[in-house]
Design an enzyme around this catalytic site. Structure first.
Site, PDB file in Angstrom:
ATOM      1  N   HIS A  99       3.073 -23.142 -35.762  1.00 42.87           N
ATOM      2  CA  HIS A  99       3.825 -24.340 -36.107  1.00 42.87           C
ATOM      3  C   HIS A  99       3.033 -25.090 -37.184  1.00 42.87           C
ATOM      4  O   HIS A  99       1.804 -24.964 -37.264  1.00 42.87           O
ATOM      5  CB  HIS A  99       3.967 -25.289 -34.916  1.00 42.87           C
ATOM      6  N   ASP A 102       0.128 -27.107 -35.917  1.00 41.18           N
ATOM      7  CA  ASP A 102      -0.976 -26.322 -35.346  1.00 41.18           C
ATOM      8  C   ASP A 102      -2.106 -26.187 -36.354  1.00 41.18           C
ATOM      9  O   ASP A 102      -3.283 -26.206 -35.985  1.00 41.18           O
ATOM     10  CB  ASP A 102      -0.532 -24.904 -34.981  1.00 41.18           C
ATOM     11  N   ASP A 307       3.685 -20.128 -19.422  1.00 42.63           N
ATOM     12  CA  ASP A 307       3.213 -19.324 -20.566  1.00 42.63           C
ATOM     13  C   ASP A 307       1.996 -18.476 -20.217  1.00 42.63           C
ATOM     14  O   ASP A 307       1.006 -18.452 -20.960  1.00 42.63           O
ATOM     15  CB  ASP A 307       2.883 -20.225 -21.765  1.00 42.63           C
ATOM     16  N   ASP A 337       2.943 -15.685 -27.106  1.00 45.29           N
ATOM     17  CA  ASP A 337       3.104 -17.125 -26.881  1.00 45.29           C
ATOM     18  C   ASP A 337       2.578 -17.405 -25.478  1.00 45.29           C
ATOM     19  O   ASP A 337       3.313 -17.753 -24.563  1.00 45.29           O
ATOM     20  CB  ASP A 337       4.575 -17.506 -27.020  1.00 45.29           C
TER      21      ASP A 337
END
Length: 435
Positions: A99, A102, A307, A337
């Site tokens: 992203h 990030d 996750d 992820d």
């Protein structure tokens, strides 16, 4: 500077290896169904969980030990690039995802944010050119900042929509700069808390408007990555518009986006939607829309997106079977992820967790390949639907029957024999391919 100086290149050593920093099942050059494991699996590492996740949870403070913290946010961001590519090279992973927030701090303005992104992506491109590592996909984080409290493209505030559009434009500029193969939209806040104050149709119309702007801009700059929608049912929104694969496909078809958009599907999101991962993958395949996957797993005992790194061979086998049936996943990939558990806080755990995930998907690939070679599922399904191959069934499929002709047939057909599925036996036989 080496951030992981005590960890060398991770190699395949076979399933009898007792070296924790070795692959026991993932052999990148091993041929499976005519392609190398590396070609089948197209592994990617997620920048957010690997480099920015700190081990905190709703009930506890950060626990992760990391050695890349600098004196300023930009110094930390630069250090992370160095550490990240060291991880990728030592794991032998050829793709990564991120992203925008990030990789670079947002700063005090959109202009400063974009300048920070330019600086960091210059460093990332240098590393990509040096190593040959590629960008699987990038995306814009349009859910964390308080401005997105009411959504991004679905926001009730037009200024927020404009800000989101600017982030998407920058994201596509970055994608072109770094040669991104895909671009993902995850609507973290594209949903509603209550219908009492929500115009659902207007909000979804606006999301479609942003997507069409992205398509047009990609064409304008001569860069057309595969656009992907990542479904998720809830959390943070009570009800998100991209609830699951079927809901996302309904959206894609409603707004005429079939030629431009496919799906990026995540295992943990399938769990939250009340589905299995293979169900979501199969739905996408039914629409020729399986684009890429996020490889993780959820905990069915917990009600949120945990996750976890994938370690369940049953699940990965069925996922890989769907991918093989799809003819592969390229230009998408298998992106981890996944985040290490809060109790796995040491630097080396980043390697141990990815090794576990890569080995698990390698085992899933080999088992799925055996299932395909033996035509295990094909033969089961052919037998189950055999009545549609001849007689009245073949006539139905050919479109030669109507309600009247079928009524005449049913009235004359004195006995209907329905056979058992023997499902327990099927599951037992499936276990033979896993272990």
């Amino acid at each position: 500077m080496a951030y992981f100086e005590n960890i060398g290149k991770i190699h395949y050593e076979g399933k009898t290896a007792d070296n924790p920093f070795a692959f026991r099942h993932y052999n990148p050059e091993e041929i499976v169904l005519g392609k190398t494991m590396k070609e089948h699996l197209r592994f990617a590492v997620a920048y957010w969980h690997t480099m920015t996740q700190d081990g905190s949870d709703p009930f506890g403070n950060p626990t992760n030990i990391r050695n890349w913290w600098g004196e300023t946010p930009m110094e930390t961001a630069k250090n992370r690039v160095e550490a990240f590519f060291e991880i990728l090279e030592k794991l032998g992973v050829e793709y990564f995802c991120f992203h925008d927030i990030d990789i670079a701090p947002e700063g005090d303005s959109l202009e400063e944010f974009f300048a920070n992104i330019d600086t960091i992506t210059d460093l990332i491109k240098e590393k990509m050119d040096q190593t040959g590592i590629k960008l699987l996909w990038n995306t814009a984080n349009m859910f964390s900042n308080p401005r997105y409290v009411h959504g991004a493209a679905s926001s009730s505030n037009a200024d927020v929509f404009a800000h989101a559009a600017a982030q998407v434009k920058k994201g596509l500029d970055i994608s072109k700069k770094l040669g991104g193969e895909n671009y993902v939209f995850w609507g973290g806040r594209e949903g509603y808390e209550s219908l009492l104050n929500t115009d659902m149709k207007f909000e979804q119309d606006n999301i479609a408007r942003l997507f069409k702007m992205a398509i047009a801009y990609g064409e304008k700059i001569g860069h057309k990555p595969q656009f992907l929608i990542e479904p998720k049912p809830k959390e943070p929104s009570t009800h998100q518009y991209d609830f699951d694969a079927a809901t996302a496909m309904a959206f894609i078809q409603k707004y005429g986006l079939e030629g431009d958009f496919k799906l990026n599907l995540e295992a943990n999101h399938a769990t939250l939607a009340g589905h299995t991962f293979e169900h979501e993958l199969n739905v996408a395949r039914c629409y020729d829309a399986l684009g890429s996957i996020d490889a993780n797993q959820g905990d069915p005992l917990l009600g949120w997106d945990t996750d976890e790194f994938p370690t369940n061979v049953f699940d990965t086998t069925l996922a890989m079977y769907e991918i093989l049936e799809n003819g592969g996943i390229a230009p998408g990939g298998i992106n981890f992820d996944s985040k290490v558990r809060r109790s796995s806080f040491e630097m080396e755990d980043l390697f141990l967790a990815h090794i576990a995930g890569m080995d698990t998907y390698a085992r899933g690939l080999k088992a799925a390949a055996a299932l395909k070679e033996d035509r295990f599922f094909d033969e089961i399904k052919e037998k189950r639907y055999a009545s549609y191959q001849t007689g009245i069934g073949a006539s139905i499929v050919a479109g030669d029957e109507d309600l009247e002709s079928l009524t005449d047939y049913a009235l004359k057909n004195e006995e209907i024999k329905v056979e058992s599925n023997h499902l327990e036996f099927v599951k037992s036989r499936l276990n033979d391919y896993l272990f």
